[in-house]
Design an enzyme around this catalytic site. Structure first.
Site, PDB file in Angstrom:
ATOM      1  N   HIS A 173      23.954 -13.663  98.846  1.00 22.94           N
ATOM      2  CA  HIS A 173      24.499 -12.556  99.335  1.00 22.94           C
ATOM      3  C   HIS A 173      23.577 -11.451  99.288  1.00 22.94           C
ATOM      4  O   HIS A 173      22.861 -11.184  98.298  1.00 22.94           O
ATOM      5  CB  HIS A 173      25.457 -11.194  98.666  1.00 22.94           C
ATOM      6  CG  HIS A 173      25.892 -10.424  98.737  1.00 22.94           C
ATOM      7  ND1 HIS A 173      26.738  -9.809 100.194  1.00 22.94           N
ATOM      8  CD2 HIS A 173      25.802  -8.912  98.161  1.00 22.94           C
ATOM      9  CE1 HIS A 173      26.943  -8.535  99.881  1.00 22.94           C
ATOM     10  NE2 HIS A 173      26.522  -7.993  99.224  1.00 22.94           N
ATOM     11  N   ASP A 175      40.075  -4.898  97.646  1.00 24.42           N
ATOM     12  CA  ASP A 175      38.675  -4.367  97.635  1.00 24.42           C
ATOM     13  C   ASP A 175      38.897  -4.108  98.683  1.00 24.42           C
ATOM     14  O   ASP A 175      38.627  -2.473  98.886  1.00 24.42           O
ATOM     15  CB  ASP A 175      37.561  -5.516  97.809  1.00 24.42           C
ATOM     16  CG  ASP A 175      36.691  -4.902  98.097  1.00 24.42           C
ATOM     17  OD1 ASP A 175      36.060  -4.051  97.143  1.00 24.42           O
ATOM     18  OD2 ASP A 175      35.547  -5.200  99.355  1.00 24.42           O
ATOM     19  N   ARG A 193      37.011   4.847  97.468  1.00 26.03           N
ATOM     20  CA  ARG A 193      36.147   5.078  97.732  1.00 26.03           C
ATOM     21  C   ARG A 193      35.051   5.668  98.590  1.00 26.03           C
ATOM     22  O   ARG A 193      34.214   6.775  98.389  1.00 26.03           O
ATOM     23  CB  ARG A 193      35.602   3.716  96.676  1.00 26.03           C
ATOM     24  CG  ARG A 193      35.936   3.213  95.368  1.00 26.03           C
ATOM     25  CD  ARG A 193      35.375   1.749  95.113  1.00 26.03           C
ATOM     26  NE  ARG A 193      34.685   1.653  94.957  1.00 26.03           N
ATOM     27  CZ  ARG A 193      32.952   1.115  95.767  1.00 26.03           C
ATOM     28  NH1 ARG A 193      33.578  -0.135  95.379  1.00 26.03           N
ATOM     29  NH2 ARG A 193      31.705   1.077  95.093  1.00 26.03           N
ATOM     30  N   LYS A 239      34.793 -10.646  96.359  1.00 23.23           N
ATOM     31  CA  LYS A 239      34.395 -11.022  97.280  1.00 23.23           C
ATOM     32  C   LYS A 239      34.098 -12.643  97.697  1.00 23.23           C
ATOM     33  O   LYS A 239      34.525 -13.298  97.847  1.00 23.23           O
ATOM     34  CB  LYS A 239      33.591 -10.120  98.672  1.00 23.23           C
ATOM     35  CG  LYS A 239      35.005  -8.977  99.293  1.00 23.23           C
ATOM     36  CD  LYS A 239      34.157  -8.083 100.024  1.00 23.23           C
ATOM     37  CE  LYS A 239      33.023  -7.274  99.356  1.00 23.23           C
ATOM     38  NZ  LYS A 239      32.973  -6.103 100.296  1.00 23.23           N
TER      39      LYS A 239
HETATM   40  N1  URA Z   1      28.968  -3.239  99.196  1.00 19.50           N
HETATM   41  C1  URA Z   1      30.774  -3.764  98.477  1.00 19.50           C
HETATM   42  O1  URA Z   1      31.090  -4.891  99.144  1.00 19.50           O
HETATM   43  N2  URA Z   1      31.164  -3.296  98.276  1.00 19.50           N
HETATM   44  C2  URA Z   1      30.595  -2.052  97.916  1.00 19.50           C
HETATM   45  O2  URA Z   1      31.176  -1.360  96.784  1.00 19.50           O
HETATM   46  C3  URA Z   1      29.550  -0.883  98.234  1.00 19.50           C
HETATM   47  C4  URA Z   1      29.013  -2.573  99.024  1.00 19.50           C
END
Ligand code: URA
Length: 434
Positions: A82, A161, A168, A187
């Site tokens: 990632h 998420d 957020r 994730k």
């Molecule tokens: N990328 C993500 O997947 N989550 C975050 O909180 C910030 C960047």
């Protein structure tokens, strides 16, 4: 459990139990906790932070909010990678075929670009015919057959998420290390990898502007991986200038092909090989990073990485001929050379502005739903520290619609600071956190 109590305790900097965090995330995902209370909680976390145990508990609770993919039917250690996102950052398209050619199954759920950074799925969509949406059955079959599949996110992975990130985004609570770390790691873990290699970018084109916050994020993600039983390594890499020389979707596919063919940006290759050798190490097919590096070099020079890329493109319905003939990728109508306005060393590049200039040409999205033009972008001709003479080409803009061209050009030129002093060279790889 009364949510107001949890908010109050976190506001006072007190620790929550794993059971409390689990119930809170479950209740929020199911709609039993309103957004205003979760927003207040997120703001308390923003100021007070979470300790290691709380961060692991939050990540685990997020993972359990939806489906989790079980890859145990595919033999071998599945390693995912990632990147926290950057400009001209085409590592996946180089790495995935090389690592798969080394015999390690690579299954990847990738995303689309947003803002000044690109996304692997958009890049892959520039290949004529390429299907980015695979079912689980198709993914399993393909990984068993050719060792590599990349799909856009499928199914109901980490719904917590999805909800938390949107909240957020509008409550100024994105920039919190435990929240970013749990969001990213939940994730990756739900997608089922046995081991994870993280590319944490640092610099003026990255999410993390300074080394100390990048280290903090990297360490937090490694701790989460360890806490949940997934081997995790983080590599901190430089994003104080674009990584490769191409910014744009088809252009970045072209650059990935060129690196796999033994040409292309040496910085992009170096970051790919550093990440790739850690992937090989975690998968247990080599005993040291140096051995991993040599293995990748061999796969590259013998053309096996390139062959794997062709197999992968064909397996997902794309035209593998693009590998030999990149001109089959979408091409912009105009190529316009941008030249230097004065003499000097390239002293600084505001990398985010380069990404934003490409976005103005149409290569990136302003919002999640805005359309993009896969053919356009910027081909860079110079790197930081290079000397430029007035009138010398700095870049080539690949343009379809000229509407925003002048604005993009201005943004791009303003991203560069020239000086009669050569800048100090910076490391490309800062640190590897295990
Ligand atoms: N990328 C993500 O997947 N989550 C975050 O909180 C910030 C960047």
């Amino acid at each position: 459990m009364r949510m107001v109590e949890l908010i109050r305790r976190k506001r006072e900097g007190l620790k929550l139990t794993s059971a409390e965090i689990k119930t809170m995330i479950q209740d929020y995902t199911q709609g039993h906790i309103p957004d205003y209370q979760m927003a207040a909680f997120m703001m308390s976390v923003f100021f007070r932070g979470l300790d290691k145990e709380e961060t692991v508990a939050l990540t685990q609770a997020m993972v359990e909010s939806g489906e989790q993919i079980d890859w145990s039917a595919v033999p071998g250690i599945k390693v995912d990678k990632h990147s926290t996102g950057g400009v001209a950052d085409t590592t996946t398209l180089v790495l995935a075929p090389l690592v798969a050619a080394a015999g390690i199954p690579v299954v990847k759920m990738a995303g689309r670009g947003l803002g000044h950074t690109g996304g692997t799925i958009d890049k892959l969509e520039s290949i004529p015919g390429f299907r980015v949406q695979l079912s689980y059955e198709e993914m399993f079959r393909q990984v068993k057959e050719i060792g590599l599949a990349i799909t856009s996110q499928t199914g109901n992975l980490v719904p917590a998420d999805g909800k938390l990130y949107s909240l957020r985004d509008v409550t100024a609570t994105v920039e919190s290390i435990p929240l970013i770390a749990s969001s990213v790691m939940s994730k990756k873990i739900a997608a089922g990898a046995d081991a994870i290699v993280l590319d944490v970018k640092v610099g003026n084109g990255a999410f993390m502007p300074d080394l100390s916050s990048a280290k903090d994020l990297a360490q937090t993600m490694v701790d989460i991986g360890r806490g949940i039983g997934r081997k995790t390594v983080a590599v901190i890499t430089n994003m104080d200038e674009p990584l490769g020389m191409m910014v744009g979707n088809a252009l970045e596919v072209k650059e990935a092909i060129s690196v796999l063919a033994g040409n292309g940006s040496k910085e992009l290759k170096e970051v790919c090989f550093t990440l790739g050798s850690q992937m090989l190490l975690l998968a247990g097919v080599v005993k040291s990073a140096e051995e991993g590096y040599e293995r990748l070099e061999l796969l590259l020079t013998t053309g096996r990485g390139l062959t794997k890329l062709k197999e992968f493109i064909a397996a997902q319905g794309g035209d593998p001929a693009v590998v030999e003939r990149p001109e089959l990728l979408p091409q912009a109508k105009h190529q316009i050379t941008i030249t230097a306005l004065s003499d000097g060393y390239i002293y600084n590049i505001e990398t985010r502005m380069v990404g934003e200039a490409a976005m103005l040409l149409g290569a990136g999205r302003v919002t999640k739903t805005s359309p993009i033009d896969l053919a356009v972008g910027i081909e860079l001709k110079k790197r930081k520290g290079d000397y430029l003479t007035k009138g010398e080409p700095l870049a080539i803009f690949h343009v379809n619609e000229k509407d925003n061209f002048e604005k993009a050009k201005e943004q791009f030129i303003n991203a560069y600071t020239l000086s009669n002093k050569k800048p100090e060279s910076q490391p490309l790889i800062y640190e590897i956190i295990k």
